[in-house]
Design a protein around this motif. Sequence first.
Motif, PDB file in Angstrom:
ATOM      1  N   UNK A 126     -35.112 -55.006  98.906  1.00 27.75           N
ATOM      2  CA  UNK A 126     -35.735 -55.866  97.903  1.00 27.75           C
ATOM      3  C   UNK A 126     -34.884 -55.949  96.639  1.00 27.75           C
ATOM      4  N   UNK A 127     -34.408 -54.803  96.159  1.00 22.85           N
ATOM      5  CA  UNK A 127     -33.614 -54.794  94.936  1.00 22.85           C
ATOM      6  C   UNK A 127     -32.285 -55.516  95.124  1.00 22.85           C
ATOM      7  N   UNK A 128     -31.784 -55.532  96.352  1.00 25.47           N
ATOM      8  CA  UNK A 128     -30.526 -56.228  96.630  1.00 25.47           C
ATOM      9  C   UNK A 128     -30.713 -57.736  96.717  1.00 25.47           C
ATOM     10  N   UNK A 129     -31.987 -58.188  96.870  1.00 28.96           N
ATOM     11  CA  UNK A 129     -32.218 -59.619  97.108  1.00 28.96           C
ATOM     12  C   UNK A 129     -33.067 -60.304  96.029  1.00 28.96           C
ATOM     13  N   UNK A 130     -33.461 -59.595  94.978  1.00 26.86           N
ATOM     14  CA  UNK A 130     -34.251 -60.257  93.925  1.00 26.86           C
ATOM     15  C   UNK A 130     -33.423 -61.292  93.174  1.00 26.86           C
ATOM     16  N   UNK A 162     -39.545 -59.532 104.586  1.00 31.78           N
ATOM     17  CA  UNK A 162     -39.364 -59.190 103.174  1.00 31.78           C
ATOM     18  C   UNK A 162     -38.665 -60.303 102.401  1.00 31.78           C
ATOM     19  N   UNK A 163     -37.787 -61.049 103.062  1.00 36.08           N
ATOM     20  CA  UNK A 163     -37.174 -62.195 102.385  1.00 36.08           C
ATOM     21  C   UNK A 163     -38.264 -63.158 101.931  1.00 36.08           C
ATOM     22  N   UNK A 164     -39.199 -63.452 102.828  1.00 37.92           N
ATOM     23  CA  UNK A 164     -40.284 -64.374 102.497  1.00 37.92           C
ATOM     24  C   UNK A 164     -41.231 -63.767 101.460  1.00 37.92           C
ATOM     25  N   UNK A 165     -41.443 -62.457 101.541  1.00 35.96           N
ATOM     26  CA  UNK A 165     -42.320 -61.789 100.570  1.00 35.96           C
ATOM     27  C   UNK A 165     -41.744 -61.893  99.162  1.00 35.96           C
ATOM     28  N   UNK A 166     -40.459 -61.619  99.031  1.00 41.05           N
ATOM     29  CA  UNK A 166     -39.803 -61.701  97.721  1.00 41.05           C
ATOM     30  C   UNK A 166     -39.787 -63.145  97.234  1.00 41.05           C
ATOM     31  N   UNK A 167     -39.529 -64.080  98.153  1.00 46.44           N
ATOM     32  CA  UNK A 167     -39.521 -65.499  97.795  1.00 46.44           C
ATOM     33  C   UNK A 167     -40.901 -65.925  97.283  1.00 46.44           C
ATOM     34  N   UNK A 168     -41.957 -65.465  97.926  1.00 53.11           N
ATOM     35  CA  UNK A 168     -43.315 -65.798  97.487  1.00 53.11           C
ATOM     36  C   UNK A 168     -43.585 -65.263  96.090  1.00 53.11           C
ATOM     37  N   UNK A 169     -43.173 -64.040  95.824  1.00 53.51           N
ATOM     38  CA  UNK A 169     -43.382 -63.461  94.499  1.00 53.51           C
ATOM     39  C   UNK A 169     -42.583 -64.217  93.444  1.00 53.51           C
ATOM     40  N   UNK A 192     -38.169 -51.424  91.068  1.00 56.87           N
ATOM     41  CA  UNK A 192     -37.684 -50.140  90.549  1.00 56.87           C
ATOM     42  C   UNK A 192     -38.855 -49.208  90.271  1.00 56.87           C
ATOM     43  N   UNK A 193     -39.936 -49.783  89.729  1.00 59.40           N
ATOM     44  CA  UNK A 193     -41.136 -48.986  89.481  1.00 59.40           C
ATOM     45  C   UNK A 193     -41.715 -48.474  90.797  1.00 59.40           C
ATOM     46  N   UNK A 194     -41.764 -49.365  91.779  1.00 57.40           N
ATOM     47  CA  UNK A 194     -42.270 -48.994  93.101  1.00 57.40           C
ATOM     48  C   UNK A 194     -41.420 -47.858  93.676  1.00 57.40           C
ATOM     49  N   UNK A 195     -40.106 -47.970  93.536  1.00 59.04           N
ATOM     50  CA  UNK A 195     -39.179 -46.954  94.031  1.00 59.04           C
ATOM     51  C   UNK A 195     -39.427 -45.614  93.346  1.00 59.04           C
ATOM     52  N   UNK A 196     -39.663 -45.665  92.040  1.00 60.80           N
ATOM     53  CA  UNK A 196     -39.950 -44.447  91.289  1.00 60.80           C
ATOM     54  C   UNK A 196     -41.265 -43.819  91.748  1.00 60.80           C
ATOM     55  N   UNK A 197     -42.260 -44.666  92.008  1.00 66.35           N
ATOM     56  CA  UNK A 197     -43.555 -44.162  92.466  1.00 66.35           C
ATOM     57  C   UNK A 197     -43.433 -43.425  93.787  1.00 66.35           C
TER      58      UNK A 197
END
Length: 688
Positions: A126-130, A162-169, A192-197
């Motif tokens: 996700x972080x690589x594709x935002x 996940x590509x579609x999920x990020x695109x939707x967001x 990043x917050x999710x990763x920290x959690x």
Amino acid sequence: MKMIKKLLWLPMVIFFTGPTFGTERDSTEYLQPTAAHIKESKIIVQILDYFHYRETDLDDSLSSVIFNNFIETLDGNKSYFLESDIKSFEKYRYELDNRSKEGDLIPAFYIFNIYKKRVDARLEYALAHVTDKFDFDKKESLAFDREKEPYAKNVAELDEIWRKTIKNQALQLKLSGSEYDKIVDVLTKRYERFQSNVSKYNSNDVFEMFMNSVTEAFDPHTNYFTPLNAEDFQMQSSKSLEGIGATLQQDNDFTKITELRPGGPAFLSGEIQAEDRVTGVAQGADGEMIDVVGWRSDEVAGQIRGPKGTLVRLQLLPAGASPGSEMKEVMLVRDKIKLDESRAKSKVVKYTEGGIDYNFGIITVPDFYLDPEGYDQGGEDYTSTTNDVRKIIKELEAENVDGIMLDLRNNGGGQLVEAISLSGLFLPGGTVVQVKDSRAQIQKYDDENKGMTYEGPMNVMINRFSASASEIFAGAIQDYKRGVIVGEQSYGKGTVQNVRGLEDFLRQKSEDKLGLLKFTIAKFYRVTGSSTQHKGVTPDIEYPSVYSADEFGESSKPSALPWDKIASADFKTLDYVDQNMLSMLEKRHKQRLKEDQTLIDLQEDISELRKNRARKYISLNYDERKKEQDDFEKRKRDRELKATVRIGDSLDDASSSNGRSLADMKDAYLKESIKLLADQIVIKKKRG
């Protein structure tokens, strides 16, 4: 009667059953169970075997349910595990029963460690594709509800999901007016917050998740609390928390509101519902709205809490709405739970029908409460629902009201003794509720006060979130034919829970601090012998509802105890209501559903919400989504304009000291209930 309070307690709160998070990561690379976890696992299984109402052995069949519960808790939307992972876990499906009895938690921790590995990989993706520049002109869609979708066969399939999920967001942010740089910034911080959690998970978190998978295989109201969460549970039960008065729960990437505390700012606002999801939090009137999707529920709670008197704004995805739907923003002033606000209150409403002027008393009962100290002292003037309503009735009768309505909407329960004694204000005596324990022993609980405090016309309004004690009261009024029940089918919670510390079951005090277990010990039955489980109370006059039993309520819980029936109690019905009256009320109600523009608008809203909820896919095309958003805004503006024209100058008497006019009410269902109460009186007079 005093034994009732000690034996049977009807929880008002829908308690936390999802994952919680610790603050420190274990020193080992892979999380492992502790000696305390092994001890607790054995104790919990023994309690469930010996004391739970459901006489079900923890065997292979239940093991399979536990397996499914745990997988769903971790990855309910099938966004992390691969099909091969699930196949590798299958060897544990029928072993979890025996392993739990022995305190062997290795399978649970093994599954969790694989889960964490998959989550880490997804967040790296996700972080690589935002920063991707998505093509929003392309016609494609996202399956946002993946519960019934298959698991991804390989990493490439997960990447596409996940590509579609990020695109939707990203599209959601674009539709709200954000430019590319802002979208990238918000999504980067979110992941990043999710990763920290995820990095903060500890072994206590894993144990709690797994043990709740075990307990909820018995029934949805049986839950385990770690020592830390046990303290939070007990603090919540004291009703002394500052904030907005809401219970939060993790729901995949969202934080969901599961319960509103009567007397709290969220409850009093009237704008927040159970099952709403928090997507943003802002401080003060002008503070920046912080995106909290992907945050831990405790961190979201930390943002919402604050000093008394300060302002917090919440951005919410409404209950049942699909991701991408219109958000709502609610402004709240933080405060302590106002016990006075959670007490029964009343108002007088003026209504004219057929040239006849009516004054109706509306009594709102948000909770079945009781001051235990005053009750134990044996006095008569202690704080309780019944005592407060008794005083209100006398005040309303002094104002010569023509009828009384009790509004029990969103009342999630409380003290059983109060459900019984409140019923006694409107009944001439007799059995109110029956209770059956795990040994099949049946106890009948009677209204001990002969004679009625109020003998006039009445109806009771309930909705999908009226539960437990509310259902006992409404069921008794209906079964005795004392009044008409109007509204939506109630929640259907017909079970009784007990809360015990695990240390209570040890012969010697444990060196380790142990948690709490809330477990089901009995079931409720109406005087007719019908259980309130699942069915709850079906109104005599049923209103169109946003919520179906399959989506919200006891029937939406796969492990809920079944509905059943026992012998009817010996009771005699009254003559306030008969089938002829109900038929005539139903006819008048259906006519207004066709003619009353407010009710017509409401039905259209419900239809639209149901249609959106039935959708499993959401468009990722900008033009299509923008049109949906614009159409929604247009309908909203048109509705508000029509409402303004309709109301006109009809609010002249709204400030009358003797009561409010019906035109002053924005609550369409409350208006309809008042009209039905007037219809009751007319029909009763004609009948003689």
